[in-house]
Write a protein that holds these residues in place. Structure first.
Motif, PDB file in Angstrom:
ATOM      1  N   ASP A 218      -6.281 -10.053  13.247  1.00  0.00           N
ATOM      2  CA  ASP A 218      -5.058  -9.465  12.690  1.00  0.00           C
ATOM      3  C   ASP A 218      -4.972  -9.781  11.192  1.00  0.00           C
ATOM      4  N   PRO A 219      -5.839  -9.156  10.396  1.00  0.00           N
ATOM      5  CA  PRO A 219      -5.804  -9.428   8.961  1.00  0.00           C
ATOM      6  C   PRO A 219      -4.508  -8.912   8.343  1.00  0.00           C
ATOM      7  N   LYS A 220      -4.037  -9.591   7.344  1.00  0.00           N
ATOM      8  CA  LYS A 220      -2.808  -9.200   6.664  1.00  0.00           C
ATOM      9  C   LYS A 220      -3.156  -8.660   5.277  1.00  0.00           C
ATOM     10  N   PRO A 221      -3.193  -7.350   5.122  1.00  0.00           N
ATOM     11  CA  PRO A 221      -3.503  -6.805   3.795  1.00  0.00           C
ATOM     12  C   PRO A 221      -2.479  -7.267   2.759  1.00  0.00           C
ATOM     13  N   VAL A 222      -2.980  -7.695   1.615  1.00  0.00           N
ATOM     14  CA  VAL A 222      -2.074  -8.085   0.536  1.00  0.00           C
ATOM     15  C   VAL A 222      -1.636  -6.866  -0.271  1.00  0.00           C
ATOM     16  N   VAL A 223      -2.422  -5.796  -0.191  1.00  0.00           N
ATOM     17  CA  VAL A 223      -2.087  -4.542  -0.854  1.00  0.00           C
ATOM     18  C   VAL A 223      -2.558  -3.391   0.029  1.00  0.00           C
ATOM     19  N   GLU A 224      -1.723  -2.369   0.171  1.00  0.00           N
ATOM     20  CA  GLU A 224      -2.142  -1.109   0.783  1.00  0.00           C
ATOM     21  C   GLU A 224      -2.156  -0.062  -0.323  1.00  0.00           C
ATOM     22  N   ALA A 225      -3.257   0.652  -0.450  1.00  0.00           N
ATOM     23  CA  ALA A 225      -3.434   1.604  -1.554  1.00  0.00           C
ATOM     24  C   ALA A 225      -3.785   2.982  -1.001  1.00  0.00           C
ATOM     25  N   PRO A 226      -3.522   4.054  -1.781  1.00  0.00           N
ATOM     26  CA  PRO A 226      -3.702   5.407  -1.258  1.00  0.00           C
ATOM     27  C   PRO A 226      -5.132   5.917  -1.209  1.00  0.00           C
ATOM     28  N   ASP A 227      -6.021   5.415  -2.084  1.00  0.00           N
ATOM     29  CA  ASP A 227      -7.381   5.959  -2.105  1.00  0.00           C
ATOM     30  C   ASP A 227      -8.345   4.933  -2.675  1.00  0.00           C
ATOM     31  N   ALA A 228      -9.634   5.295  -2.665  1.00  0.00           N
ATOM     32  CA  ALA A 228     -10.689   4.356  -3.048  1.00  0.00           C
ATOM     33  C   ALA A 228     -10.566   3.897  -4.490  1.00  0.00           C
ATOM     34  N   GLU A 229     -10.139   4.776  -5.394  1.00  0.00           N
ATOM     35  CA  GLU A 229     -10.047   4.405  -6.803  1.00  0.00           C
ATOM     36  C   GLU A 229      -9.001   3.317  -7.027  1.00  0.00           C
TER      37      GLU A 229
END
Length: 308
Positions: A218-229
């Motif tokens: 259950d990793p906790k993302p520190v950032v969610e982003a819209p695309d690869a860039e």
């Protein structure tokens, strides 16, 4: 049976069984639309709509089967008209409206567009950003001829997805990151570090997180982003590591970053062409699709969109 009758049936269903709204959408009157529907039901010999106190509320079982054929008949009629128009206009007066996810638009669609414009300069593309679940509406509204996106687990109704390229996934990390030196990369080792994740509303982001969850992590993302860039920008800033399509990494441009193959952990995503079932495509569209990928041959595409 007339096409106008089928058009009225579809318009009523699309308007939530509101005949007044359907008439407005058809630039007609409510009595005229109601008359067309009654004539269709009389010809078929059964009701297509359930009615409560005279007002339609839903499709009957026969109506549910009829609406599918009605839509296909209208699409075929539209294809006849477009075929005739294409013959009059000529192959060089072209327009291709398409939707694509941001990443695929930049790395896969852009090179094909550039090559196509060099070969056929007398036309233009209209590129819209979109996801597979937006495809049906864009095509239903006539805004998009086709789309390019990652293949979802469930296909929106009325569409055909034709896979054409396998996209391996890779770990992205700053140079000299400990994960890059491991003899064997594992999901457990990745999950111990801050993760920059693509939004789970997107097929690829959802699949990466699902892989962790199915492994009991259950990793906790520190950032969610819209695309690869955007993901790469946060990894460059040293905030975390990420899982990205390997083809988006360029060692000359992405200085300070490194990738490591992770396809054995996450599998590969698949890029697909999304087309409306039974839809007509002009000749130049097939030429562009073959330029996008040689496997997208006209015979293969037509076999899919007109097949069972």
């Amino acid at each position: 049976m007339k096409l106008r009758q089928l058009e009225c049936l579809c318009a009523i269903v699309d308007a939530g069984f509101n005949i007044s709204r359907a008439a407005t959408n058809l630039h007609s009157s409510q009595p005229a639309v109601g008359k067309q529907l009654r004539q269709l039901e009389e010809e078929i010999g059964t009701d297509l709509l359930l009615r409560v106190k005279g007002r339609p509320t839903a499709l009957t079982p026969t109506g549910e089967r009829t609406i599918e054929w009605a839509r296909r008949s209208l699409q075929c009629a539209k294809s006849f008209r477009e075929t005739a128009r294409e013959a009059k206009v000529g192959e060089f007066a072209w327009t291709i409206p398409l939707f694509a996810s941001h990443t695929l638009a930049k790395y896969i669609v852009l090179p094909a567009i550039s090559s196509f414009l060099d070969a056929f300069p007398n036309g233009h593309f209209k590129v819209m950003q979109g996801l597979p679940d937006q495809a049906a509406q864009l095509m239903q509204d006539g805004e998009a001829m086709f789309g390019v996106a990652h293949q979802p687990r469930e296909l929106p109704p009325g569409l055909v997805a034709i896979p054409f390229r396998t996209l391996d996934l890779a770990l992205l990390a700053p140079a000299r990151h400990p994960l890059l030196r491991l003899k064997q990369l594992t999901l457990e080792s990745i999950a111990t570090y801050p993760l920059i994740a693509q939004n789970t509303s997107r097929p690829q982001g959802a699949r990466v997180m699902r892989t962790f969850f199915e492994a009991g992590l259950d990793p906790k993302p520190v950032v969610e982003a819209p695309d690869a860039e955007v993901v790469k920008a946060f990894v460059t800033a040293g905030i975390g590591v990420a899982i990205i399509p390997a083809f988006t990494f360029d060692a000359r441009r992405d200085t300070g970053l490194r990738i490591r193959d992770a396809s054995n952990l996450f599998g590969a995503s698949v890029a697909a062409i999304f087309l409306k079932r039974d839809a007509h495509l002009p000749a130049y569209a097939f030429q562009f699709l073959e330029m996008l990928d040689p496997t997208l041959e006209r015979r293969r595409i037509e076999g899919m969109i007109f097949g069972p």
